[in-house]
Design an enzyme around this catalytic site. Structure first.
Site, PDB file in Angstrom:
ATOM      1  N   ASN A   9       0.898  -1.199  -0.129  1.00 25.91           N
ATOM      2  CA  ASN A   9      -0.079   0.039  -0.001  1.00 25.91           C
ATOM      3  C   ASN A   9       0.924   1.275   0.097  1.00 25.91           C
ATOM      4  OD1 ASN A   9      -1.573   2.136   0.524  1.00 25.91           O
ATOM      5  ND2 ASN A   9      -2.161   1.515   2.709  1.00 25.91           N
ATOM      6  N   LYS A  11       0.196   4.140  -0.356  1.00 22.17           N
ATOM      7  CA  LYS A  11      -0.382   5.514   0.141  1.00 22.17           C
ATOM      8  C   LYS A  11      -0.089   6.631  -0.827  1.00 22.17           C
ATOM      9  CE  LYS A  11      -0.057   3.365   4.664  1.00 22.17           C
ATOM     10  NZ  LYS A  11      -0.255   3.556   6.121  1.00 22.17           N
ATOM     11  N   HIS A  94      -9.762   1.595   4.193  1.00 22.45           N
ATOM     12  CA  HIS A  94      -8.530   1.828   5.013  1.00 22.45           C
ATOM     13  C   HIS A  94      -8.648   2.934   6.329  1.00 22.45           C
ATOM     14  CE1 HIS A  94      -4.347   3.047   6.287  1.00 22.45           C
ATOM     15  NE2 HIS A  94      -3.932   1.744   5.688  1.00 22.45           N
ATOM     16  N   GLU A 166      -6.036  -4.410  10.265  1.00 23.56           N
ATOM     17  CA  GLU A 166      -4.801  -3.261  10.566  1.00 23.56           C
ATOM     18  C   GLU A 166      -5.205  -2.563  11.890  1.00 23.56           C
ATOM     19  OE1 GLU A 166      -2.817  -2.434   6.509  1.00 23.56           O
ATOM     20  OE2 GLU A 166      -4.328  -1.088   6.853  1.00 23.56           O
ATOM     21  N   GLY A 172       2.292   2.453  10.578  1.00 22.62           N
ATOM     22  CA  GLY A 172       3.197   3.476  10.400  1.00 22.62           C
ATOM     23  C   GLY A 172       3.881   3.873  11.950  1.00 22.62           C
ATOM     24  N   SER A 211       2.762  -2.234  10.425  1.00 27.58           N
ATOM     25  CA  SER A 211       4.325  -2.274  10.679  1.00 27.58           C
ATOM     26  C   SER A 211       4.844  -3.404  10.347  1.00 27.58           C
ATOM     27  CB  SER A 211       4.444  -1.835  12.269  1.00 27.58           C
ATOM     28  OG  SER A 211       4.570  -0.487  12.282  1.00 27.58           O
ATOM     29  N   GLY A 232       2.579  -1.056   4.290  1.00 27.64           N
ATOM     30  CA  GLY A 232       2.704   0.499   4.135  1.00 27.64           C
ATOM     31  C   GLY A 232       4.295   0.829   3.705  1.00 27.64           C
TER      32      GLY A 232
HETATM   33  P1  PGA Z   1       2.724   0.376   7.623  1.00 20.63           P
HETATM   34  O1  PGA Z   1       1.114   0.654   7.017  1.00 20.63           O
HETATM   35  O2  PGA Z   1       3.113  -0.990   7.208  1.00 20.63           O
HETATM   36  O3  PGA Z   1       3.387   1.624   7.175  1.00 20.63           O
HETATM   37  O4  PGA Z   1       2.378   0.470   8.904  1.00 20.63           O
HETATM   38  C1  PGA Z   1       0.243  -0.248   6.697  1.00 20.63           C
HETATM   39  C2  PGA Z   1      -0.841  -0.042   6.220  1.00 20.63           C
HETATM   40  O5  PGA Z   1      -1.504   1.273   6.520  1.00 20.63           O
HETATM   41  O6  PGA Z   1      -1.559  -0.353   4.972  1.00 20.63           O
END
Ligand code: PGA
Length: 249
Positions: A9, A11, A94, A166, A172, A211, A232
């Protein structure tokens, strides 16, 4: 045996130059016999994915879609437009859309219906906030989020969806859910699906996101009900994304 699925993803990140290098870095290094891999990119870059990935084993998709077919919805992107660019997947609900765009369970369910009607596979995100987690409300919150979608789709549609758990507190933040927490929530989500279609529930893929990194992917992906990851930050580095794909394969 469910085939694992790892989805990047991106973003709101990337540029033509950045993406070209990232896609070239992952393209020929994913063994599609081992697991499925996909990238969900900002809409303006779907054409670039279509060009760069069409002869690869990697799928691509979008991060959102409109709940409506066409018309006066300035700024929105329809399911048919995503199909025009050969998208396979679309992320729906999301937590950043829920929080920053006030998307309700009802709107998310409408988007899922729209995606399914166009032949797209929706990756339906659910997850609780830190406050809800601390209050022991995880299963209540994600259960309601999924039930509101299941109420709007048919029994047959259960085999056409992907779910992503999630936890908002893990996105993040560098703080992932433990494999045991993920397993526990995933099995409760599968039980929800089974109430509606027990056979499809066994085949449904439930991804973990929040994460997930090369150093924790193997452990998370080894859990019985963790069928892949929604990635992400780590999806923006070819080596990290590939390491997670290989951990799944
Ligand atoms: P992250 O994001 O891996 O940076 O924690 C995952 C997501 O929001 O899909």
């Amino acid at each position: 045996m469910r085939r694992k699925l790892v989805v990047g993803n991106w973003k709101m990140n990337g540029s033509l130059v950045f993406n070209a290098a990232l896609l070239a870095g992952i393209k020929d290094r994913v063994d599609s016999r081992q697991c499925d891999a996909a990238v969900c990119v900002p809409a303006p870059y779907l054409a670039q994915c279509q060009t760069q990935l069409s002869d690869s084993g990697i799928f691509w998709g979008a991060q959102d879609l409109s709940a409506y077919d066409a018309g006066a919805h300035t700024g929105d992107v329809s399911a048919a437009m995503l199909v025009d660019f050969s998208c396979k997947y679309v992320i729906v609900g999301h937590s950043e859309r829920r929080a920053l765009h006030s998307e309700s369970n009802e709107l998310i369910a409408m988007k899922v219906v729209r995606a399914l009607a166009s032949g797209l596979t929706p990756i339906i995100c659910v997850g609780e906030t830190l406050e809800q987690y601390d209050a022991g409300l995880t299963k209540v919150v994600v259960g309601k989020q999924i039930d509101d979608v299941l109420a709007m789709i048919s029994v047959e549609d259960i085999e056409k969806i992907v779910i992503a758990y999630e936890p908002v507190w893990a996105i993040g933040t560098g703080r992932n859910a433990t494999p045991q927490i993920a397993q526990d929530v995933h099995s409760s989500l599968r039980a929800k699906l089974a109430l509606k279609n027990p056979i499809a529930a066994v085949g449904a893929r439930i991804l973990y996101g929040g994460s997930m990194k090369p150093d924790n992917a193997k452990e998370l992906l080894s859990m019985a009900d963790v069928d892949g990851g929604l990635i992400g930050g780590a999806a923006l580095k070819a080596a990290d994304f590939l390491a997670i794909v290989h951990a799944a394969g």
